[in-house]
Design a protein around this motif. Structure first.
Motif, PDB file in Angstrom:
ATOM      1  N   GLU A 270       0.842  -1.198   0.000  1.00  0.00           N
ATOM      2  CA  GLU A 270       0.000   0.000   0.000  1.00  0.00           C
ATOM      3  C   GLU A 270       0.889   1.266   0.000  1.00  0.00           C
ATOM      4  O   GLU A 270       0.597   2.230  -0.695  1.00  0.00           O
ATOM      5  CB  GLU A 270      -0.934  -0.076   1.226  1.00  0.00           C
ATOM      6  N   PHE A 271       1.976   1.226   0.757  1.00  0.00           N
ATOM      7  CA  PHE A 271       2.928   2.350   0.756  1.00  0.00           C
ATOM      8  C   PHE A 271       3.458   2.560  -0.677  1.00  0.00           C
ATOM      9  O   PHE A 271       3.537   3.681  -1.169  1.00  0.00           O
ATOM     10  CB  PHE A 271       4.113   2.072   1.679  1.00  0.00           C
ATOM     11  N   GLU A 272       3.825   1.448  -1.308  1.00  0.00           N
ATOM     12  CA  GLU A 272       4.406   1.556  -2.660  1.00  0.00           C
ATOM     13  C   GLU A 272       3.370   2.066  -3.663  1.00  0.00           C
ATOM     14  O   GLU A 272       3.719   2.715  -4.644  1.00  0.00           O
ATOM     15  CB  GLU A 272       4.957   0.194  -3.094  1.00  0.00           C
TER      16      GLU A 272
ATOM     17  N   GLY B 277      10.463   5.639  -7.227  1.00  0.00           N
ATOM     18  CA  GLY B 277      11.706   6.330  -6.872  1.00  0.00           C
ATOM     19  C   GLY B 277      11.587   7.163  -5.607  1.00  0.00           C
ATOM     20  O   GLY B 277      12.588   7.584  -5.038  1.00  0.00           O
ATOM     21  N   GLY B 278      10.338   7.407  -5.129  1.00  0.00           N
ATOM     22  CA  GLY B 278      10.147   8.174  -3.896  1.00  0.00           C
ATOM     23  C   GLY B 278      10.554   7.350  -2.674  1.00  0.00           C
ATOM     24  O   GLY B 278      10.556   6.117  -2.709  1.00  0.00           O
ATOM     25  N   SER B 279      10.858   8.045  -1.582  1.00  0.00           N
ATOM     26  CA  SER B 279      11.354   7.350  -0.377  1.00  0.00           C
ATOM     27  C   SER B 279      10.232   6.798   0.489  1.00  0.00           C
ATOM     28  O   SER B 279       9.212   7.464   0.683  1.00  0.00           O
ATOM     29  CB  SER B 279      12.156   8.314   0.501  1.00  0.00           C
ATOM     30  N   ILE B 280      10.471   5.612   1.017  1.00  0.00           N
ATOM     31  CA  ILE B 280       9.593   5.026   2.036  1.00  0.00           C
ATOM     32  C   ILE B 280      10.481   4.815   3.269  1.00  0.00           C
ATOM     33  O   ILE B 280      11.432   4.033   3.234  1.00  0.00           O
ATOM     34  CB  ILE B 280       8.986   3.698   1.544  1.00  0.00           C
ATOM     35  N   ILE B 281      10.180   5.578   4.313  1.00  0.00           N
ATOM     36  CA  ILE B 281      11.067   5.609   5.492  1.00  0.00           C
ATOM     37  C   ILE B 281      10.270   5.105   6.690  1.00  0.00           C
ATOM     38  O   ILE B 281       9.351   5.774   7.161  1.00  0.00           O
ATOM     39  CB  ILE B 281      11.549   7.061   5.745  1.00  0.00           C
ATOM     40  N   VAL B 282      10.597   3.920   7.155  1.00  0.00           N
ATOM     41  CA  VAL B 282       9.790   3.303   8.213  1.00  0.00           C
ATOM     42  C   VAL B 282      10.685   2.936   9.391  1.00  0.00           C
ATOM     43  O   VAL B 282      11.728   2.295   9.217  1.00  0.00           O
ATOM     44  CB  VAL B 282       9.042   2.055   7.694  1.00  0.00           C
ATOM     45  N   GLU B 283      10.239   3.349  10.572  1.00  0.00           N
ATOM     46  CA  GLU B 283      11.004   3.021  11.778  1.00  0.00           C
ATOM     47  C   GLU B 283      10.592   1.633  12.273  1.00  0.00           C
ATOM     48  O   GLU B 283       9.415   1.371  12.527  1.00  0.00           O
ATOM     49  CB  GLU B 283      10.710   4.051  12.872  1.00  0.00           C
TER      50      GLU B 283
ATOM     51  N   GLY C 137       6.612   0.279 -11.938  1.00  0.00           N
ATOM     52  CA  GLY C 137       5.814  -0.875 -12.396  1.00  0.00           C
ATOM     53  C   GLY C 137       4.376  -0.775 -11.980  1.00  0.00           C
ATOM     54  O   GLY C 137       3.952   0.230 -11.388  1.00  0.00           O
ATOM     55  N   GLU C 138       3.627  -1.830 -12.307  1.00  0.00           N
ATOM     56  CA  GLU C 138       2.180  -1.886 -12.048  1.00  0.00           C
ATOM     57  C   GLU C 138       1.858  -1.654 -10.580  1.00  0.00           C
ATOM     58  O   GLU C 138       2.495  -2.237  -9.704  1.00  0.00           O
ATOM     59  CB  GLU C 138       1.651  -3.278 -12.421  1.00  0.00           C
ATOM     60  N   LYS C 139       0.872  -0.815 -10.296  1.00  0.00           N
ATOM     61  CA  LYS C 139       0.406  -0.641  -8.913  1.00  0.00           C
ATOM     62  C   LYS C 139      -0.752  -1.608  -8.710  1.00  0.00           C
ATOM     63  O   LYS C 139      -1.626  -1.715  -9.566  1.00  0.00           O
ATOM     64  CB  LYS C 139      -0.076   0.796  -8.698  1.00  0.00           C
TER      65      LYS C 139
END
Ligand SMILES: C[S@@+](CC[C@H](N)C(=O)[O-])C[C@H]1O[C@@H](n2cnc3c(N)ncnc32)[C@H](O)[C@@H]1O
Length: 248
Positions: A147-149, A155-161, A245-247
């Protein structure tokens, strides 16, 4: 208060946040150590986002934004970020709304669940979540990351603690404990690609922080980061890129 109709995880504790929203920050970030940890964590996050933005405007969403404490930090340090936040708890969100009541440019806040994010595909340049992902099972984490993707542009950042007591360590126990403290294999599976590890706290840091404050926390963390000594990590940011790619 009426029951939430939003989709919850197996261990979701919305009721707890509905009851404790008003004292959450004092409890979670009030002590000497926790203030230091918050500053160090927020600074690392701001640096990651500012690096991606490189001076330009950028849309960023916080998932599980709670009382908006991190959104407020970023609104001060990084005015070029267009901030959004979403949370499943009405009470936590009300705290966030109150905090920005007099702000010139407030983040756009929404009530909603991570399992059905009310955002179009590729809506954001970056996403972050702090003290959030540990609430969910491994199977849920896998869904959540997809879901985040979906909502972050390629190319955007996904930053998870993540809570990392057992990062790079053997799996000692199964079940809930392991879900809260996933090992590297679990995190690899959830993210499904390359990621960078940015430690934000270390084992034993609480005692040091309570006794001596923020400075030694910073010095020790810097050393651990330089040595890539992952065994000593507690919390850390896993930083990945949304794939092309495909969402789904
Ligand atoms: C431990 S608090 C963290 C708050 C904030 N991110 C922080 O770092 O202090 C966890 C937050 O996740 C929210 N949350 C729990 N389940 C959620 C879900 N399914 N969708 C969206 N938010 C959720 C809770 O309401 C709560 O505000």
């Amino acid at each position: 208060m009426s029951e939430s109709t939003l989709k919850q995880g197996e261990h979701d504790q919305i009721g707890v946040y509905e009851r404790t929203g008003a004292i959450y920050e004092e409890y979670r970030y009030g002590s000497k150590y926790r203030k230091g940890y918050f500053n160090i964590r927020s600074e690392a996050l701001a640096r990651l986002l500012d690096t991606q933005a490189s001076g330009g405007a950028m849309s960023v969403v916080e998932i599980g934004c709670g009382t908006g404490i991190t959104l407020e930090y970023l609104s001060r340090t990084s005015p070029n970020l267009q901030l959004h936040g979403i949370d499943i708890s009405q009470e936590m969100l009300e705290q966030a709304e109150a905090r920005f009541a007099d702000a010139k440019s407030a983040p756009e806040l929404k009530l909603g669940s991570v399992f059905e994010l009310p955002y179009e595909d590729d809506s954001f340049d970056a996403l972050y979540a702090t003290r959030f992902i540990h609430q969910f099972t491994q199977a849920e984490k896998l869904l959540i990351y997809r879901e985040f993707e979906r909502i972050v542009r390629p190319g955007g950042s996904i930053i998870v603690e993540f809570y990392g007591n057992r990062f790079h360590q053997e799996k000692k126990e199964a079940g809930r404990y392991r879900e809260k403290f996933p090992d590297k294999q679990d995190v690899d599976e959830v993210i499904g690609g390359d990621y960078q590890v940015i430690p934000v706290s270390f084992r034993g840091g609480m005692r040091i922080g309570e006794w001596f404050g923020e400075l030694p926390l910073r010095v020790i963390l810097k050393t651990l980061r330089a040595l890539r000594f992952h065994r000593a990590i507690n919390e850390y940011f896993a930083v990945s890129r949304s794939p092309a790619g495909e969402k789904s």
